[in-house]
Structures are given as C-alpha cells and as structure tokens.
Write an enzyme that holds these catalytic residues in place. Structure first.
Site, PDB file in Angstrom:
ATOM      1  N   ASP A  42      43.790  21.529  44.984  1.00 44.98           N
ATOM      2  CA  ASP A  42      43.493  21.046  46.320  1.00 44.98           C
ATOM      3  C   ASP A  42      42.179  20.913  46.223  1.00 44.98           C
ATOM      4  O   ASP A  42      41.702  20.427  47.190  1.00 44.98           O
ATOM      5  CB  ASP A  42      43.891  21.964  47.479  1.00 44.98           C
ATOM      6  CG  ASP A  42      43.248  23.378  47.391  1.00 44.98           C
ATOM      7  OD1 ASP A  42      42.715  23.714  46.404  1.00 44.98           O
ATOM      8  OD2 ASP A  42      43.541  24.175  48.201  1.00 44.98           O
ATOM      9  N   SER A  43      41.091  21.148  45.222  1.00 40.85           N
ATOM     10  CA  SER A  43      39.808  20.504  45.111  1.00 40.85           C
ATOM     11  C   SER A  43      39.751  19.171  45.136  1.00 40.85           C
ATOM     12  O   SER A  43      38.520  18.625  45.487  1.00 40.85           O
ATOM     13  CB  SER A  43      39.292  21.219  43.691  1.00 40.85           C
ATOM     14  OG  SER A  43      40.217  20.902  42.678  1.00 40.85           O
ATOM     15  N   ASP A  81      48.686  22.565  43.829  1.00 42.53           N
ATOM     16  CA  ASP A  81      48.322  23.377  44.974  1.00 42.53           C
ATOM     17  C   ASP A  81      49.102  23.443  46.168  1.00 42.53           C
ATOM     18  O   ASP A  81      49.356  22.034  46.726  1.00 42.53           O
ATOM     19  CB  ASP A  81      46.766  23.438  45.176  1.00 42.53           C
ATOM     20  CG  ASP A  81      46.045  24.593  44.510  1.00 42.53           C
ATOM     21  OD1 ASP A  81      46.370  25.523  44.228  1.00 42.53           O
ATOM     22  OD2 ASP A  81      44.882  23.929  44.152  1.00 42.53           O
ATOM     23  N   LYS A 110      51.083  26.195  43.093  1.00 39.41           N
ATOM     24  CA  LYS A 110      50.077  27.645  43.020  1.00 39.41           C
ATOM     25  C   LYS A 110      49.731  27.849  44.639  1.00 39.41           C
ATOM     26  O   LYS A 110      49.540  26.846  45.730  1.00 39.41           O
ATOM     27  CB  LYS A 110      48.940  26.934  42.407  1.00 39.41           C
ATOM     28  CG  LYS A 110      47.591  28.068  42.409  1.00 39.41           C
ATOM     29  CD  LYS A 110      46.632  27.995  41.289  1.00 39.41           C
ATOM     30  CE  LYS A 110      45.516  27.035  41.784  1.00 39.41           C
ATOM     31  NZ  LYS A 110      44.825  27.322  42.967  1.00 39.41           N
ATOM     32  N   GLU A 112      47.423  30.197  47.061  1.00 39.00           N
ATOM     33  CA  GLU A 112      46.395  31.188  47.456  1.00 39.00           C
ATOM     34  C   GLU A 112      46.651  32.441  48.214  1.00 39.00           C
ATOM     35  O   GLU A 112      47.073  32.425  49.196  1.00 39.00           O
ATOM     36  CB  GLU A 112      45.154  30.387  47.940  1.00 39.00           C
ATOM     37  CG  GLU A 112      44.374  29.483  47.071  1.00 39.00           C
ATOM     38  CD  GLU A 112      43.047  28.990  47.440  1.00 39.00           C
ATOM     39  OE1 GLU A 112      42.702  29.501  48.433  1.00 39.00           O
ATOM     40  OE2 GLU A 112      42.636  27.950  46.917  1.00 39.00           O
ATOM     41  N   GLU A 178      39.690  34.037  40.462  1.00 37.23           N
ATOM     42  CA  GLU A 178      38.515  33.053  40.857  1.00 37.23           C
ATOM     43  C   GLU A 178      37.227  33.884  41.108  1.00 37.23           C
ATOM     44  O   GLU A 178      37.399  34.625  42.204  1.00 37.23           O
ATOM     45  CB  GLU A 178      38.796  31.914  41.619  1.00 37.23           C
ATOM     46  CG  GLU A 178      37.529  30.882  41.867  1.00 37.23           C
ATOM     47  CD  GLU A 178      37.752  29.704  42.336  1.00 37.23           C
ATOM     48  OE1 GLU A 178      39.268  29.290  42.546  1.00 37.23           O
ATOM     49  OE2 GLU A 178      36.911  28.897  42.758  1.00 37.23           O
TER      50      GLU A 178
END
Ligand code: KIV
Length: 261
Positions: A42-43, A81, A110, A112, A178
């Site tokens: 999602d970056s 993501d 993915k 978070e 991270e």
C-alpha cells in the site's frame, strides 16, 4: 513460488528477498529477477500517487495495481496489501476485499497488525487465501503510534513477541517485521516456525523486503535509515532524459536508422 514454498524457505539455506512492485513495466523486469516474492504494497499510495501516508490506499487502487503487476510478472509470487481499514468493517466486507484482490491475481494478502483481527485472518486463511502478517511499525497506524518510529523497544518487546505468536497462531505463512530492534527481531525469528521478513529489523531475520524505488535509487530525497539505494536510478533516468532532449535539439535524433523511408 507460492505460499507453501515461501513458508518452507524458513528452513532453507538462503535468505528470502522480496521487493515491492506497483506497475506492469517494472513487473516485467521483476519477472526475470531472482526474488522470492513481489509485494504490491500500500506504499503505492505514496510512491505512485504522491500521498503522504499509506492511509489513502483503497481496495480499488490495490486491485488495479495488482492486476498490472500480475500481468507483467506471471512467474512471481504476488502478495497484495489489504489497505487501511479493509479488515475492520466485519467479515463480509473483509472477504469482499480479499475477493477483489485475489480476483485481480494476488496469490496472498498482507495484513497489518493482529489486535482485533486474529479471527478474521484465520477465516481468510481457512477460506483458502494465504495471509502474510506485518508487525512493528505498521504505517497504517501512523496516527495511533505517533509517527514513523521504531517499535518494540524496552517493555514493548514482550507485547510484540506475543503479537508475533498470535500472527502465527492465526495461520499466517510469513511475518513482516518493520522498524524493530534487531535483537527482538532475532528473538521473534527464533520463536516462530514461519519466516520473518525484515525491513529495518536487522539481519537476524529470514529475509528482507524493500520498496523497489528505494533500492533502485529512484527516491533520492527520501532515504529512511533502513533503506539502501543499490543503484542511482533517478540519476540514470535524468541522464537518459537529458540525452534525449539534447539529441532532439541538436538534430541527432532520430538518426537515419530510426527513420522510415
Ligand atoms: O507497503 C509496503 O510497501 C510494505 C513494505 C514496505 C513491507 O508494507
């Protein structure tokens, strides 16, 4: 490579290399590259759309970029993501979101964090979609954690180790760590049976992930401490553009070879 192969790399003799990818032409290059997975992170909201955080990423945005990456890199294991809040609206909407990403070609998603979503992650896994966890500095929670800073220092280490165990218990096939102190990342890596992929988490992990634009030197003005530019990509692109403009102005482009008769 798939989620089962990826998981088995934990016990292999080499470290795991993962990079982000958001578009078709980069994916075509990555299709030939020696990496173990490609992450449609999602970056993308920051790198490709110019937002100042990952929060504006949406399912539509992630699905669009996933489709482009999968078309460009059909031989790579593509993980996408789940964007901000996609796992927080209840089971039905979460499954709809997973369906949209898998429908675009993602082979895994993915997620978070773990608090409040372990059951949902388990449901996604039991529905047949592999899930990669992501703990430590989770950028979608930037407002909650008060900035992009190292997580798990001091007393917070115990909670992070406990969260890592919960990620594994929920059925995740791997875990991104991270911005975590290297010693803690090593402890988590030794504790879990699934591979850990670090970004700003030192070397005592099973693999590393970097944003492609960071490792290729395309974002020279943004250099987090953990990132390394392996090539001066921005400079090379600027040089190519300057050479093109100069050749146009001097009349040396196009040449006879580049001209139809
Ligand atoms: O969105 C992303 O690019 C990521 C990686 C940096 C792990 O989550």
């Amino acid at each position: 490579m798939n989620a089962v192969d990826f998981r088995s790399l934990k016990h292999g003799d080499r470290r795991i290399a993962v990079t982000t990818c958001y578009d078709f032409w980069t994916a075509r290059i990555l299709n030939e590259a020696d990496v173990d997975a490609v992450l449609v992170g999602d970056s993308v909201a920051m790198v490709m759309h110019g937002h100042d955080s990952t929060i504006p990423a949406t399912i539509e945005m992630m699905a669009l970029h996933t489709g482009a990456v999968v078309r460009g890199a059909p031989r790579q294991f593509v993980i996408t993501d789940m964007p901000f809040l996609a796992m927080r609206r209840g089971l039905g909407p979460a499954i709809d979101a997973v369906e949209a990403l898998v429908g675009s070609g993602a082979q895994a998603v993915k997620v978070e964090g773990i608090a409040g979503q372990a059951e949902l992650i388990r449901h996604v896994v039991e529905s047949g979609v592999p899930v990669m966890g992501h703990l430590g500095m989770t950028p979608q929670s930037v407002h909650q954690i008060g900035g992009y800073r190292v997580q798990g220092r001091g007393d917070a280490a115990v909670a992070l180790l406990d969260d890592a165990r919960r990620v594994e218990d929920a059925g995740c096939f791997a875990l991104v760590l991270e911005c975590v102190p290297a010693e803690l990342a090593g402890q988590i890596t030794d504790t879990l049976a699934i591979p850990t992929i670090g970004i700003g988490a030192g070397t005592a992990v099973d693999g590393q992930v970097l944003v492609l634009h960071d490792l290729a030197g395309f974002l020279p003005d943004f250099r987090p401490r953990f990132a390394r530019a392996f090539r001066p990509g921005a400079q090379q692109l600027q040089d190519a553009i300057a050479d093109f403009a100069a050749a146009v102005r001097s009349g040396t482009f196009p040449s006879e070879k580049e001209t139809y008769r």
